[in-house]
Scaffold this motif. Structure first.
Motif, PDB file in Angstrom:
ATOM      1  N   ALA A 216       0.457  -1.419   0.052  1.00  0.00           N
ATOM      2  CA  ALA A 216       0.119  -0.337  -0.163  1.00  0.00           C
ATOM      3  C   ALA A 216       1.160   1.345  -0.055  1.00  0.00           C
ATOM      4  CB  ALA A 216      -1.327  -0.194   1.373  1.00  0.00           C
ATOM      5  N   ILE A 217       0.079   2.548  -0.257  1.00  0.00           N
ATOM      6  CA  ILE A 217       0.172   3.728   0.217  1.00  0.00           C
ATOM      7  C   ILE A 217       0.004   4.909   0.322  1.00  0.00           C
ATOM      8  CG2 ILE A 217       1.729   5.349  -1.308  1.00  0.00           C
ATOM      9  CD1 ILE A 217       2.040   3.415  -3.819  1.00  0.00           C
ATOM     10  N   ASN A 222      -2.334  13.684  -0.453  1.00  0.00           N
ATOM     11  CA  ASN A 222      -4.139  13.934  -0.766  1.00  0.00           C
ATOM     12  C   ASN A 222      -4.979  13.317  -0.380  1.00  0.00           C
ATOM     13  OD1 ASN A 222      -3.918  14.907  -3.884  1.00  0.00           O
ATOM     14  ND2 ASN A 222      -2.250  13.574  -3.809  1.00  0.00           N
ATOM     15  N   SER A 223      -4.738  12.700   0.888  1.00  0.00           N
ATOM     16  CA  SER A 223      -5.330  12.268   1.924  1.00  0.00           C
ATOM     17  C   SER A 223      -6.101  10.982   1.307  1.00  0.00           C
ATOM     18  CB  SER A 223      -6.439  13.570   2.240  1.00  0.00           C
ATOM     19  OG  SER A 223      -6.226  14.126   3.014  1.00  0.00           O
ATOM     20  N   THR A 230      -1.394   0.813  -8.807  1.00  0.00           N
ATOM     21  CA  THR A 230      -0.481  -0.076  -9.885  1.00  0.00           C
ATOM     22  C   THR A 230       1.058   0.148 -10.621  1.00  0.00           C
ATOM     23  OG1 THR A 230      -0.768   1.937 -11.286  1.00  0.00           O
ATOM     24  CG2 THR A 230      -2.466   0.857 -11.735  1.00  0.00           C
ATOM     25  N   GLU A 231       2.112  -0.199 -11.212  1.00  0.00           N
ATOM     26  CA  GLU A 231       2.773  -0.336 -11.454  1.00  0.00           C
ATOM     27  C   GLU A 231       3.458   1.817 -11.825  1.00  0.00           C
ATOM     28  OE1 GLU A 231       5.178  -2.199 -13.859  1.00  0.00           O
ATOM     29  OE2 GLU A 231       4.422  -4.202 -12.886  1.00  0.00           O
ATOM     30  N   ASP A 232       2.707   2.625 -12.487  1.00  0.00           N
ATOM     31  CA  ASP A 232       2.306   3.361 -13.082  1.00  0.00           C
ATOM     32  C   ASP A 232       2.415   4.449 -11.621  1.00  0.00           C
ATOM     33  OD1 ASP A 232       3.299   2.675 -15.419  1.00  0.00           O
ATOM     34  OD2 ASP A 232       1.211   3.750 -16.209  1.00  0.00           O
ATOM     35  N   LEU A 233       1.643   4.285 -10.240  1.00  0.00           N
ATOM     36  CA  LEU A 233       1.110   5.235  -9.327  1.00  0.00           C
ATOM     37  C   LEU A 233       2.328   5.075  -8.444  1.00  0.00           C
ATOM     38  CD1 LEU A 233      -1.103   6.817  -8.050  1.00  0.00           C
ATOM     39  CD2 LEU A 233      -2.242   5.219  -6.628  1.00  0.00           C
ATOM     40  N   LEU A 237       4.417   7.841  -7.328  1.00  0.00           N
ATOM     41  CA  LEU A 237       4.992   7.924  -5.505  1.00  0.00           C
ATOM     42  C   LEU A 237       5.844   7.992  -5.610  1.00  0.00           C
ATOM     43  CD1 LEU A 237       1.616   7.077  -4.410  1.00  0.00           C
ATOM     44  CD2 LEU A 237       2.355   9.659  -5.313  1.00  0.00           C
ATOM     45  N   LYS A 238       6.567   6.761  -5.719  1.00  0.00           N
ATOM     46  CA  LYS A 238       8.101   6.102  -5.235  1.00  0.00           C
ATOM     47  C   LYS A 238       9.024   8.035  -5.633  1.00  0.00           C
ATOM     48  CE  LYS A 238       9.608   1.525  -5.081  1.00  0.00           C
ATOM     49  NZ  LYS A 238      10.078   0.486  -5.376  1.00  0.00           N
ATOM     50  N   LYS A 239       8.824   8.731  -6.396  1.00  0.00           N
ATOM     51  CA  LYS A 239       9.645   9.530  -7.246  1.00  0.00           C
ATOM     52  C   LYS A 239       9.435  10.827  -6.164  1.00  0.00           C
ATOM     53  CE  LYS A 239      10.237  12.304 -11.585  1.00  0.00           C
ATOM     54  NZ  LYS A 239       9.812  13.404 -12.402  1.00  0.00           N
ATOM     55  N   ARG A 240       8.163  10.676  -5.589  1.00  0.00           N
ATOM     56  CA  ARG A 240       7.042  12.369  -5.317  1.00  0.00           C
ATOM     57  C   ARG A 240       8.032  12.279  -3.545  1.00  0.00           C
ATOM     58  NH1 ARG A 240       3.294  15.832  -4.756  1.00  0.00           N
ATOM     59  NH2 ARG A 240       3.713  17.351  -2.732  1.00  0.00           N
TER      60      ARG A 240
END
Length: 549
Positions: A216-217, A222-223, A230-233, A237-240
């Motif tokens: 999970a993330i 964004n609360s 998904t892989e893209d998400l 978020l890893k980049k963020r």
């Protein structure tokens, strides 16, 4: 992928596997016992262990969350020593011949219900504290070991709710973040999470035990929480998260730099502290001084009224450690949501509007004089400002100053050295803001306490979670009062600072600088982000893009 929403505690990203936090179920028997004395001894043993546990949690929270946030465990320790609660538990064991578990659960439930049914939101919150200390005693009575509940790998915890004691007991090295179904953004648990820099969501009604073991993330910006993203998400978020970490590293490069805008305006950036344990945070985050030293810790950490010498040693330690940086000390602000038994303050229907702060000090003058003498003695060891809270009239400020001067003359007559100091007043009521011109003639500086100023201007109790939808921290009426105060102060040569939560609101930094604020005092961790924002502002730019005509 599932997306669940809640209320965010901290802007941040946490990525990892979920561990569902399942506290042991309390199955309490109401069976009678034959050996009442043995049961009383079991209770007393559990109570003593719970007192020791609260002391250990206080020490741990002191390091991880600071003096002010650790104070809740000091309060819990006092609750465990409360004669009424102890007597109620012993009465059930002795008269009803019930086991200690039943007696503790029943007495604590009854006491918690009393608090929960009170109209005062602060007293409502004490209901959760009673539940917390009751659970602590029950865990010792029942031999529950909570150390294994977190697991052995770093994870995101999901729980129904977390008590403050549970939050602090968690191994921070294994805690990536947490999500609860219940809770409030203003709770002690939420405050502790923010102080410990833990991304978290509360009031996430969709949180489920079925999430256990899933990746999970937590997206604090964004609360929400993404289950099996998904892989893209995940990549996004890893980049963020990496960007956040890079920003943190970049902020460290700002140490030693000036708080100066592009066009050359410099503003003081100070830190708010709750006691001597926060000295390290002030130094580590390169604050220019202390804009709000809350002296309540001296009273909350004592079982009887602290002596002049005890107070002097505490104040001297802070001033001496931070010299030559300025330390602005707020005189006693006990009352409202901060009470101590030995002061024997009456219960009030509306404590936020009641007998608190300067109102106590001006009616208990010997109590006030003890603190003022300690402060004046400490002034010889550093750069001090003395600030009076909850002033609503010129008469009150003059009376406080007169008592301060009497104490100074006394000390000088006794051959005690007194240093130089500035005198200031907090502007935290509409009355004080409206009278700012008159008050400015009586003092060297103002410090605007935006938390209370917002509460009293908007008639919104900041302790009441139900009022969050009605709360507007950027309310135009509050901003106008701030502007009025700054202008009035400057007309009389009085410098003006902001020490409330709005001081750290980076979306308002430029607004405050354009108003002419001289100083911003914030949580120590907010000093460097605030410096970065200030250094990126150009006040010569037209704020509205209208050419200034």
């Amino acid at each position: 992928m599932q997306v669940a929403t809640g209320k965010s505690i901290l802007n941040g990203i946490a990525i990892g596997k979920i561990k569902v936090y399942r506290a042991p179920r309390l199955v309490i028997s109401d069976a009678m016992v034959n050996d009442v004395e043995a049961e009383l001894a079991r209770f007393e043993s559990a109570r003593e262990k719970a007192v020791a546990q609260q002391s250990a949690l206080y020490d741990k929270a002191l390091v991880e969350a600071g003096e002010e946030n650790a104070a809740v465990f000091e309060i819990h320790g006092m609750m465990l020593e409360d004669d009424d609660l102890i007597d109620a538990i012993c009465e059930i064991i002795q008269k009803q011949q019930k086991n200690a578990e039943y007696a503790v659960k029943t007495a604590c439930d009854n006491q918690a219900r009393v608090f929960a049914e009170m109209d005062d939101p602060y007293m409502n919150a004490r209901s959760a504290d009673i539940d917390d200390i009751g659970r602590s005693m029950l865990d010792f009575l029942m031999g529950n070991d909570l150390s294994s509940l977190q697991g052995s790998e770093p994870s995101i915890l999901v729980a129904e709710d977390l008590a403050p004691s549970e939050t602090v007991r968690l191994d921070k090295s294994l805690l990536l973040g947490f999500v609860t179904r219940e809770g409030s953004t203003n709770s002690h648990t939420a405050i502790l999470a923010r102080s410990m820099n833990i991304p978290a969501l509360v009031q996430c009604g969709e949180a489920s035990a079925d999430w256990d073991g899933k990746t999970a993330i937590i997206d604090g910006y964004n609360s929400c929480i993404y289950i099996e993203p998904t892989e893209d998400l995940m990549a996004s978020l890893k980049k963020r998260r990496e960007e956040d970490q890079a920003k943190t590293a970049l902020l460290q490069e700002l140490k030693g730099k000036d708080n100066t805008t592009i066009d050359g305006k410099t503003v003081k950036v100070y830190a708010n502290i709750g006691g001597p344990s926060d000295i390290g945070a002030v130094q580590q985050n390169d604050a220019g001084g202390v804009g709000l030293f809350r002296t309540e810790f001296v009273y909350l950490n004592s079982k009887e009224s602290p002596t002049e010498e005890q107070q002097f040693q505490a104040y001297r330690h802070v001033l001496e450690s931070l010299a030559p940086k300025q330390v602005i000390v707020r005189t006693c602000d006990i009352g409202a949501d901060k009470t101590v038994d030995y002061m024997k303050l009456d219960a009030e229907e509306n404590p936020a509007l009641g007998y608190r702060a300067i109102r106590i000090c001006l009616t208990r003058k010997e109590f006030f004089r003890t603190q003022l003498r300690a402060l004046l003695r400490a002034s010889a060891y550093g750069n001090m400002g003395i600030m009076f809270p909850m002033i609503i009239s010129v008469r009150e400020l003059r009376e406080a100053k007169e008592i301060l001067e009497e104490c100074r003359q006394e000390l000088l007559g006794e051959g005690v050295k007194v240093g130089e100091y500035e005198i200031g007043t907090m502007i935290e009521t509409p009355a004080a803001a409206i009278l700012a011109d008159e008050l400015a003639e009586e003092c060297d500086f103002f410090s605007i306490g935006t938390n209370d100023l917002t509460q009293y201007t908007c008639a919104i109790d900041r302790q009441n979670a139900k009022l969050e939808p009605f709360s507007d921290t950027h309310h135009p009426a509050v901003l106008r009062l701030i502007q009025m105060t700054i202008e009035a102060g400057h007309r009389h040569g009085t410098w003006v600072g902001i020490c409330g939560e709005l001081g750290a609101d980076l979306s308002l930094t430029e607004t405050f600088l354009r108003m002419g604020v001289d100083e911003l005092s914030v949580n120590p961790k907010s000093v460097l982000p605030l410096r970065k924002t200030i250094r990126g502002i150009n006040l010569k730019n037209d704020p509205c893009g209208c050419g200034g005509s």
